[in-house]
Scaffold this motif. Structure first.
Motif, PDB file in Angstrom:
ATOM      1  N   GLY A   1     -18.335 -40.572 -58.553  1.00 47.95           N
ATOM      2  CA  GLY A   1     -18.121 -41.320 -60.052  1.00 47.95           C
ATOM      3  C   GLY A   1     -18.608 -40.253 -60.844  1.00 47.95           C
ATOM      4  O   GLY A   1     -20.070 -40.116 -60.654  1.00 47.95           O
TER       5      GLY A   1
ATOM      6  N   ILE B   1     -27.017 -38.915 -56.667  1.00 46.07           N
ATOM      7  CA  ILE B   1     -26.708 -39.698 -57.946  1.00 46.07           C
ATOM      8  C   ILE B   1     -27.825 -38.894 -58.785  1.00 46.07           C
ATOM      9  O   ILE B   1     -28.912 -38.710 -58.680  1.00 46.07           O
ATOM     10  N   GLY B   2     -27.366 -38.616 -60.016  1.00 42.01           N
ATOM     11  CA  GLY B   2     -28.266 -37.877 -61.088  1.00 42.01           C
ATOM     12  C   GLY B   2     -27.620 -36.200 -61.179  1.00 42.01           C
ATOM     13  O   GLY B   2     -28.270 -35.625 -62.276  1.00 42.01           O
TER      14      GLY B   2
ATOM     15  N   PRO C   1     -31.397 -27.168 -64.932  1.00 44.22           N
ATOM     16  CA  PRO C   1     -32.781 -27.841 -65.189  1.00 44.22           C
ATOM     17  C   PRO C   1     -33.266 -28.011 -66.786  1.00 44.22           C
ATOM     18  O   PRO C   1     -33.822 -28.668 -67.069  1.00 44.22           O
TER      19      PRO C   1
ATOM     20  N   THR D   1     -22.201 -36.041 -64.848  1.00 42.03           N
ATOM     21  CA  THR D   1     -23.192 -36.411 -63.806  1.00 42.03           C
ATOM     22  C   THR D   1     -22.763 -37.360 -62.891  1.00 42.03           C
ATOM     23  O   THR D   1     -21.878 -38.167 -63.281  1.00 42.03           O
ATOM     24  N   VAL D   2     -23.316 -37.143 -61.676  1.00 46.01           N
ATOM     25  CA  VAL D   2     -22.958 -38.153 -60.716  1.00 46.01           C
ATOM     26  C   VAL D   2     -23.638 -39.660 -60.946  1.00 46.01           C
ATOM     27  O   VAL D   2     -24.709 -39.657 -60.926  1.00 46.01           O
ATOM     28  N   VAL D   3     -22.699 -40.622 -61.062  1.00 43.72           N
ATOM     29  CA  VAL D   3     -23.436 -41.817 -61.297  1.00 43.72           C
ATOM     30  C   VAL D   3     -23.156 -42.840 -60.168  1.00 43.72           C
ATOM     31  O   VAL D   3     -23.686 -43.954 -60.091  1.00 43.72           O
ATOM     32  N   CYS D   4     -22.042 -42.525 -59.330  1.00 43.81           N
ATOM     33  CA  CYS D   4     -22.030 -43.396 -57.935  1.00 43.81           C
ATOM     34  C   CYS D   4     -21.609 -42.482 -56.955  1.00 43.81           C
ATOM     35  O   CYS D   4     -20.818 -41.441 -57.349  1.00 43.81           O
TER      36      CYS D   4
ATOM     37  N   VAL E   1     -15.922 -42.262 -66.942  1.00 38.78           N
ATOM     38  CA  VAL E   1     -16.486 -42.220 -65.740  1.00 38.78           C
ATOM     39  C   VAL E   1     -15.086 -41.989 -65.037  1.00 38.78           C
ATOM     40  O   VAL E   1     -14.083 -42.953 -65.077  1.00 38.78           O
ATOM     41  N   ILE E   2     -15.061 -41.150 -64.008  1.00 38.29           N
ATOM     42  CA  ILE E   2     -13.862 -41.136 -62.943  1.00 38.29           C
ATOM     43  C   ILE E   2     -14.261 -40.494 -61.815  1.00 38.29           C
ATOM     44  O   ILE E   2     -15.334 -40.181 -61.560  1.00 38.29           O
ATOM     45  N   ASN E   3     -13.475 -41.094 -60.902  1.00 36.56           N
ATOM     46  CA  ASN E   3     -13.835 -40.930 -59.176  1.00 36.56           C
ATOM     47  C   ASN E   3     -13.367 -39.420 -59.093  1.00 36.56           C
ATOM     48  O   ASN E   3     -12.124 -39.195 -59.364  1.00 36.56           O
TER      49      ASN E   3
ATOM     50  N   ASP F   1     -19.621 -39.054 -64.694  1.00 36.72           N
ATOM     51  CA  ASP F   1     -19.513 -39.359 -66.061  1.00 36.72           C
ATOM     52  C   ASP F   1     -19.968 -38.144 -67.069  1.00 36.72           C
ATOM     53  O   ASP F   1     -21.004 -37.483 -66.855  1.00 36.72           O
ATOM     54  N   ASP F   2     -19.000 -37.779 -67.973  1.00 40.59           N
ATOM     55  CA  ASP F   2     -19.546 -37.134 -68.874  1.00 40.59           C
ATOM     56  C   ASP F   2     -19.755 -37.395 -70.200  1.00 40.59           C
ATOM     57  O   ASP F   2     -19.585 -36.524 -71.363  1.00 40.59           O
ATOM     58  N   GLY F   3     -20.220 -38.690 -70.321  1.00 37.97           N
ATOM     59  CA  GLY F   3     -20.483 -38.965 -71.777  1.00 37.97           C
ATOM     60  C   GLY F   3     -19.495 -39.565 -72.384  1.00 37.97           C
ATOM     61  O   GLY F   3     -19.709 -40.438 -73.553  1.00 37.97           O
TER      62      GLY F   3
END
Lengths: 128, 394
Positions: free
Chosen positions: B76, B135-136, B165, B62-65, B83-85, B78-80
């Protein structure tokens, strides 16, 4: 600066208070209420014959079109507030209505089992 | 145990990395592992997850930033687990079309006909949508891991927004990755023992002995090829029957057939002279000599099966398919038979040639041998193949 990873937690783990404040969590639930004035939503899920509720602060994800009774996935930091107690301050709130919750749970458990078997239990896991 | 410990904190030499299939694949690692894996001290930019060299990774999260620059996005992800750029370059083609391409604002369709311009617009629009994330959104990204300002990031070679979805893609990913780890990433890669140099000699077991056999066969083949069979015969002539031991510094145990012993010894001596390795010479241990003898017999058998070597009845030696006499006999058979009306047009069949050579030269010539000889004669333009399996003299 990158945020902490949102580790999957079950809603009943969050509502039981087993997880520390400030932890970044990812969880799911059915949207029961939404109060735009307070930016406050409630997700609920049914587990072991009980309803478990997670309060979500939606300030960061607004504007947001609530679909009541739909499944949502939320990612955010766990906070303790005076009025609501535990609350997730959402950074991501996605509607995933139609998700197969049984498979999702087994996928989360599978991932946890893998990290447990691997030994280095450095990824934050709730107690079994 | 000791060897394992030594290997666990030592990365394999860079020469061998390419043998590990994970090196050339996009490894589906958890972001946590991508951030924590050890960088190679030999080549910066290569990382090691449990001794697997890792260069490119494949991540879903998920894109978090999000940061936008003139020519790239930095998401950024995030796979749980971490988090990596991810550095995602903007596509040149839609940088030029800076005017927003709106799919809904299409022109009046030209009566159901196919409108390429409109389709292209739609394509561009969908391309742009899948490369522009918020994001999201869920992002799938593949590419090499790089260091940037002291932090690891993924330099995307491919990236796209994943429409998920009902979380089906994420769930299948979460179920699949632990399996990949268990089956491949967490298992140490066994480099073939033949490439581990001295280790192969120490190691017991099937793989070691088969690689030894392979090496012996190769050595023998090289020996036969570069020295011709003449050299081989020369070797035999030079070494009279009474002084076999001059080629072999140890005394071999009693062997069943003296003629096996002769040829076997020449070959074993050839192994030793080619090896030039005094340490490898099993001095004065009969069991080692036996092993060497058995090895050479096995190698010879392999070559015999391939058709590179055969045994003549008249003389007990092994003869290679390079043998001049055999070549001459084969050529003669074809030449004589091609004069006959039956074969003049079509040429002689391989089996016919084989039976001729068997009669004339040696009963032990196999079909594999004759095929090799015919191929060689054909390469030398002494004969031509008229049709499948048929040959004639020029």
């Amino acid at each position: 600066m990158l945020p902490a990873p949102g580790v999957f937690h079950f809603p009943w783990e969050i509502s039981s208070g087993a997880i520390q404040e400030g932890t970044t969590v990812r969880t799911f639930g059915r949207l029961r209420h939404y109060q735009p004035a307070d930016s406050r939503a409630t997700l609920s899920s049914h587990y072991a014959a009980t309803q478990h509720q997670v309060v979500v602060h939606t300030g960061f994800v607004e504007p947001f079109h609530p679909i009541l009774e739909a499944q949502y996935v939320v990612l955010g930091e766990l906070e303790i507030t005076e009025g609501d107690g535990l609350m997730v301050r959402a950074r991501v709130l996605n509607c995933v209505d139609g998700v197969d919750l049984a498979i999702l749970q087994s996928a989360i458990n599978e991932q946890r089992r893998y990290f447990r078997d691997r030994g280095g239990n450095d990824i934050q896991q709730p107690p079994p | 145990m000791h060897a394992e410990e030594r290997y666990s904190d030592e990365e394999p030499p860079s020469m061998l990395w390419g043998l590990d299939p994970i090196y050339s694949a996009f490894a589906r690692l958890y972001i946590k592992d991508i951030l924590e894996m050890k960088e190679s001290c030999q080549v910066p930019g290569i990382f090691f997850y449990k001794l697997h060299p890792i260069f490119k990774v494949d991540v879903l999260g998920t894109v978090v930033c999000k940061r936008e620059r003139e020519d790239f996005f930095c998401y950024g992800v995030d796979d749980g687990t971490g988090v990596i750029n991810c550095l995602c370059w903007k596509d040149e083609q839609w940088k030029d079309h800076s005017a927003p391409v709106d799919g809904s604002k299409s022109q009046v369709p030209s009566r159901g006909g196919f409108n390429p311009a409109e389709q292209l617009k739609k394509l561009l629009h969908s391309q742009r949508c899948s490369s522009h994330l918020d994001i999201g959104d869920l992002l799938r990204v593949r590419g090499p891991v790089k260091m940037s300002r002291g932090q690891r990031e993924i330099m995307a070679s491919t990236y796209y927004k994943v429409s998920d979805p009902v979380l089906a893609v994420q769930i299948s990913w979460m179920l699949e990755v632990p399996q990949l780890y268990r089956k491949f990433y967490d298992k140490p890669f066994q480099f073939p023992s033949s490439v581990q140099g001295s280790n192969a000699a120490d190691a017991d077991g099937d793989s070691a002995s088969s690689s030894l056999l392979g090496r012996a066969t190769r050595l023998l083949k090289d020996f036969l090829q570069d020295g011709d069979s003449r050299r081989w015969k020369g070797l035999q002539e030079k070494a009279p029957t009474t002084s076999w031991s001059c080629w072999t510094p140890w005394s071999p145990g009693p062997l069943p057939k003296p003629r096996h012993r002769r040829s076997g010894l020449i070959i074993t001596s050839c192994f030793i002279t080619e090896n030039q390795d005094p340490a490898a010479t099993p001095s004065a241990t009969p069991s080692a000599a036996k092993r060497l003898h058995a090895l050479s017999r096995e190698a010879l058998q392999l070559l015999q099966d391939e058709g590179r070597v055969f045994r003549r009845v008249i003389s007990p030696d092994q003869v290679t398919e390079n043998d001049r006499e055999l070549h001459r006999a084969t050529r003669d058979v074809i030449r004589e038979d091609c004069k006959r009306a039956k074969y003049s047009e079509k040429g002689c069949h391989v089996l016919h040639i084989l039976s001729g050579v068997r009669l004339r030269y040696s009963r032990n010539v196999s079909k594999a041998v004759i095929e090799l000889v015919l191929r060689r004669l054909e390469c030398n333009s002494e004969i031509i193949s008229t049709s499948d399996n048929h040959y004639a003299v020029l």
